[in-house]
Design a protein around this motif. Structure first.
Motif, PDB file in Angstrom:
ATOM      1  N   SER A 290       0.356   9.402   1.671  1.00 30.14           N
ATOM      2  CA  SER A 290      -0.741   9.875   0.826  1.00 30.14           C
ATOM      3  C   SER A 290      -0.709  11.387   0.664  1.00 30.14           C
ATOM      4  O   SER A 290      -1.222  11.916  -0.324  1.00 30.14           O
ATOM      5  CB  SER A 290      -2.087   9.434   1.398  1.00 30.14           C
ATOM      6  OG  SER A 290      -2.294   9.997   2.677  1.00 30.14           O
ATOM      7  N   GLU A 291      -0.086  12.092   1.593  1.00 31.67           N
ATOM      8  CA  GLU A 291       0.013  13.546   1.520  1.00 31.67           C
ATOM      9  C   GLU A 291       1.173  14.003   0.629  1.00 31.67           C
ATOM     10  O   GLU A 291       1.182  15.141   0.174  1.00 31.67           O
ATOM     11  CB  GLU A 291       0.201  14.138   2.915  1.00 31.67           C
ATOM     12  CG  GLU A 291      -0.976  13.926   3.831  1.00 31.67           C
ATOM     13  CD  GLU A 291      -0.715  14.437   5.238  1.00 31.67           C
ATOM     14  OE1 GLU A 291       0.321  15.102   5.470  1.00 31.67           O
ATOM     15  OE2 GLU A 291      -1.557  14.167   6.109  1.00 31.67           O
TER      16      GLU A 291
ATOM     17  N   PRO B   2       2.856  12.100  -2.305  1.00 31.73           N
ATOM     18  CA  PRO B   2       3.154  10.998  -3.236  1.00 31.73           C
ATOM     19  C   PRO B   2       4.443  11.217  -4.026  1.00 31.73           C
ATOM     20  O   PRO B   2       5.097  10.243  -4.410  1.00 31.73           O
ATOM     21  CB  PRO B   2       1.935  10.947  -4.147  1.00 31.73           C
ATOM     22  CG  PRO B   2       1.252  12.259  -3.985  1.00 31.73           C
ATOM     23  CD  PRO B   2       1.590  12.750  -2.618  1.00 31.73           C
TER      24      PRO B   2
ATOM     25  N   TYR C  95       3.459  10.102   6.221  1.00 31.24           N
ATOM     26  CA  TYR C  95       2.098  10.224   5.673  1.00 31.24           C
ATOM     27  C   TYR C  95       2.193  10.231   4.150  1.00 31.24           C
ATOM     28  O   TYR C  95       2.044  11.272   3.510  1.00 31.24           O
ATOM     29  CB  TYR C  95       1.433  11.499   6.205  1.00 31.24           C
ATOM     30  CG  TYR C  95       1.456  11.551   7.712  1.00 31.24           C
ATOM     31  CD1 TYR C  95       0.547  10.804   8.456  1.00 31.24           C
ATOM     32  CD2 TYR C  95       2.416  12.297   8.388  1.00 31.24           C
ATOM     33  CE1 TYR C  95       0.594  10.812   9.851  1.00 31.24           C
ATOM     34  CE2 TYR C  95       2.459  12.313   9.776  1.00 31.24           C
ATOM     35  CZ  TYR C  95       1.547  11.570  10.496  1.00 31.24           C
ATOM     36  OH  TYR C  95       1.601  11.578  11.859  1.00 31.24           O
TER      37      TYR C  95
ATOM     38  N   ASP D 172       0.266   4.244   0.348  1.00 36.73           N
ATOM     39  CA  ASP D 172      -0.085   5.322   1.273  1.00 36.73           C
ATOM     40  C   ASP D 172       0.008   4.882   2.731  1.00 36.73           C
ATOM     41  O   ASP D 172      -0.509   5.529   3.611  1.00 36.73           O
ATOM     42  CB  ASP D 172      -1.470   5.883   0.958  1.00 36.73           C
ATOM     43  CG  ASP D 172      -2.565   4.843   1.079  1.00 36.73           C
ATOM     44  OD1 ASP D 172      -2.254   3.642   1.229  1.00 36.73           O
ATOM     45  OD2 ASP D 172      -3.736   5.235   1.024  1.00 36.73           O
TER      46      ASP D 172
ATOM     47  N   GLU E  10       0.860  -1.181   0.000  1.00 37.37           N
ATOM     48  CA  GLU E  10       0.000   0.000   0.000  1.00 37.37           C
ATOM     49  C   GLU E  10       0.900   1.236   0.000  1.00 37.37           C
ATOM     50  O   GLU E  10       1.615   1.486   0.960  1.00 37.37           O
ATOM     51  CB  GLU E  10      -0.911   0.005   1.229  1.00 37.37           C
ATOM     52  CG  GLU E  10      -1.950  -1.082   1.221  1.00 37.37           C
ATOM     53  CD  GLU E  10      -2.982  -0.886   0.129  1.00 37.37           C
ATOM     54  OE1 GLU E  10      -3.291   0.276  -0.233  1.00 37.37           O
ATOM     55  OE2 GLU E  10      -3.466  -1.898  -0.387  1.00 37.37           O
TER      56      GLU E  10
END
Length: 81
Positions: A57-58, A60, A55, A5, A3
């Motif tokens: 996902s913040e 990429p 983090y 993220d 994953e």
């Protein structure tokens, strides 16, 4: 597939691949949002250094840089396997 993220999944993938390649991981907190990674070879030389976001996902773009930066050690798409 990791994953992209999930910091823990990325960290665990790096740790497993490092072990498979005979490398040792060293982690240091650089900010409250990311960790600095050093990978050492068996002779104690730094094989790679990278930033791993807490983090993903913040940020990429940092994950993409991480994937490209470690491709020489772990192969292309190491994060996708």
């Amino acid at each position: 597939m990791v994953e992209r993220d999930d910091y823990a999944a990325i960290r665990d993938r790096i740790t497993a691949l490092a072990r498979d390649h005979g490398l040792r991981c060293g982690w240091a907190e650089t900010t409250s949002r990311q960790r600095f990674l050093l990978l050492w070879d068996a002779q104690g030389r730094v094989a790679a250094r990278a930033i791993v976001p807490l983090y993903p996902s913040e940020t990429p773009h940092i994950v993409e840089n991480l994937e490209r930066g470690l491709a020489s050690l772990f192969g292309d798409d190491w994060l996708e396997d």
